[in-house]
Scaffold this motif. Structure first.
Motif, PDB file in Angstrom:
ATOM      1  N   ARG A 106       6.830   2.970   0.504  1.00 49.60           N
ATOM      2  CA  ARG A 106       6.810   4.259  -0.190  1.00 49.60           C
ATOM      3  C   ARG A 106       8.244   4.706  -0.541  1.00 49.60           C
ATOM      4  O   ARG A 106       8.502   5.168  -1.655  1.00 49.60           O
TER       5      ARG A 106
ATOM      6  N   GLU B   4       0.838  -1.209   0.000  1.00 51.25           N
ATOM      7  CA  GLU B   4       0.000   0.000   0.000  1.00 51.25           C
ATOM      8  C   GLU B   4       0.873   1.259   0.000  1.00 51.25           C
ATOM      9  O   GLU B   4       0.567   2.231  -0.702  1.00 51.25           O
TER      10      GLU B   4
ATOM     11  N   THR C 230       1.312   4.293  -3.286  1.00 56.05           N
ATOM     12  CA  THR C 230       0.971   5.728  -3.224  1.00 56.05           C
ATOM     13  C   THR C 230       1.856   6.567  -4.141  1.00 56.05           C
ATOM     14  O   THR C 230       1.610   7.753  -4.326  1.00 56.05           O
TER      15      THR C 230
ATOM     16  N   HIS D 110       4.506   0.740   5.666  1.00 60.42           N
ATOM     17  CA  HIS D 110       3.934   1.618   4.644  1.00 60.42           C
ATOM     18  C   HIS D 110       5.003   2.606   4.164  1.00 60.42           C
ATOM     19  O   HIS D 110       5.210   2.813   2.952  1.00 60.42           O
TER      20      HIS D 110
END
Ligand code: FEO
Length: 421
Positions: A400, A284, A288, A396
């Protein structure tokens, strides 16, 4: 054994195959299966001004090689020994050949010199040798052998040798395959298409860029006969095999992710669900970042070979593994071990995983990725047992950061020297 199994075989005017058959071999270099065995092809070219031996054979087959050589030439007639590639399956008989024909001049590529020193040791000082480059040649009176450098097919030293008058290419490992059939020619032996492609996939595929450069050099020669160092001699449509190297080098999953978009693959295995939770958060976080296509795969539900194809065309990959008995789990190692058949240099890599006691899996995976010459720009993530909300946020952020690195959006990092120790 039929008579011809012991004979030198004339494959062109005054050119003889003097190699050896190894029908019982079932694995080569520990990594290739060889259901049909293999051959170690060596050749003798005779001209008005001398005779050249092209390559030799694996040491345990030296007797076969010398028997065939003696059937077509005396040792004192040999003026040149051409080495297209110095791996032991082609230089095993070289030290003895040079003892029997010390007057012969050795021709080897520039990158081959160190290997030649390793094969002949101090004896090398007793022999004359020339380091070759593309366009150099060796005359045998009325005939000429010219050299074509083909580095990294599949070792740095490899070259092909072209007999100009016969348009015969002695190609070393290139266009070869592990297939033993005494009928020798591609139009007579059994169906060896599988062996040809299997050989390419395991030997040449990591060097596809170099293969295409080599094909660019070989195509204009338009050889009418290709005599490789393993497997059938290609006399029927030899250019088909040259073209097939080009096709094979351009195949393997045409890039789904093209242009400036980057592809990041996340693979994981999970014992109790903790590493799976981490994987979803890494996924996830990476998703992004615009310009990066992110894919998530549970290794429990996949086969290795398609994953290797995916990885070949990807820009980055992350592996999630729990630590079990102080190690990453086997399916992760299976994928990592399979990456030797593709080019991984400078791809992005990362690792994460949950652990109970010691958590060795993550640094072990990172070491392997670095060993594959990949970039590991972010320190891997290890989390004890099930991740908390804060730890999932760290996953996360990790995903990223990796995706930003791939897309070129990452901010320059300040290096913490403590981390380097
Ligand atoms: Fe056939 Fe690379 O040796």
């Amino acid at each position: 054994m039929p008579e011809r199994e012991h004979s030198a075989i004339e494959i062109a005017d005054n050119v003889h195959w003097i190699g050896a058959l190894d029908p019982d071999l079932r694995s080569f270099d520990l990594i290739l299966k060889t259901a049909n065995g293999t051959t170690y092809n060596a050749y003798l070219v005779r001209g008005a001004g001398g005779a050249a031996v092209i390559d030799t054979v694996k040491e345990e087959f030296a007797d076969d090689f010398f028997t065939r050589l003696e059937a077509v030439a005396r040792y004192d007639e040999i003026t040149a020994v051409v080495l297209n590639h110095l791996e032991p399956d082609h230089t095993g008989a070289l030290p003895e050949l040079m003892r029997r024909a010390p007057q012969a001049h050795i021709y080897v590529s520039m990158r081959g010199l160190k290997l030649l020193q390793a094969v002949l040791k101090d004896d090398l000082e007793r022999y004359a040798y020339t380091l070759t480059n593309t366009g150099d040649s060796c005359a045998l009176g009325d005939r000429r052998l010219s050299f074509v450098n083909t580095p990294y097919l599949h070792w740095p030293d490899t070259q092909c040798t072209f007999l100009e008058d016969a348009r015969l290419l002695f190609s070393g490992d290139v266009f070869g395959c592990h297939f033993c059939d005494v009928r020798l020619y591609n139009d007579l032996v059994g169906d060896f298409r599988f062996s040809f492609e299997y050989y390419f996939k395991h030997i040449m595929r990591p060097f596809k860029r170099w293969v295409l450069e080599a094909v660019d050099k070989i195509e204009p020669l338009e050889p009418v006969l290709i005599a490789p160092a393993h497997g059938p001699i290609l006399r029927d449509n030899p250019m088909d095999y040259v073209r097939s190297y080009r096709t094979l080098s351009n195949s393997y999953l045409p890039n789904e992710v093209e242009g400036k978009e980057k592809s990041l693959l996340i693979f994981y295995m999970s014992a109790y669900g903790a590493t799976a939770d981490m994987a979803r958060s890494v996924y996830e976080g990476a998703s992004t970042v615009s310009g990066v296509r992110v894919s998530l795969y549970d290794l429990q539900g996949g086969e290795i070979e398609p994953f290797v194809d995916l990885i070949e065309s990807a820009d980055g990959m992350v592996f999630g593994s729990p630590t079990i008995n102080g190690d990453a789990v086997k399916p992760v190692w299976d994928v990592l071990a399979s990456l030797i058949s593709i080019e991984t240099r400078s791809k992005l890599g990362g690792a994460f995983g949950s652990y109970g006691w010691s958590g060795e899996a993550v640094p072990m995976i990172e070491d392997r990725l670095r060993g594959l010459k990949m970039r590991v720009p972010e320190k891997g993530l290890r989390i004890k047992f099930n991740p908390t909300e804060d730890e999932l946020a760290a996953c996360h952020a990790y995903g990223r950061a990796l995706a930003e690195n791939l897309s070129g959006k990452a901010k320059p990092k300040e290096i913490d020297f403590a981390e380097l120790q």
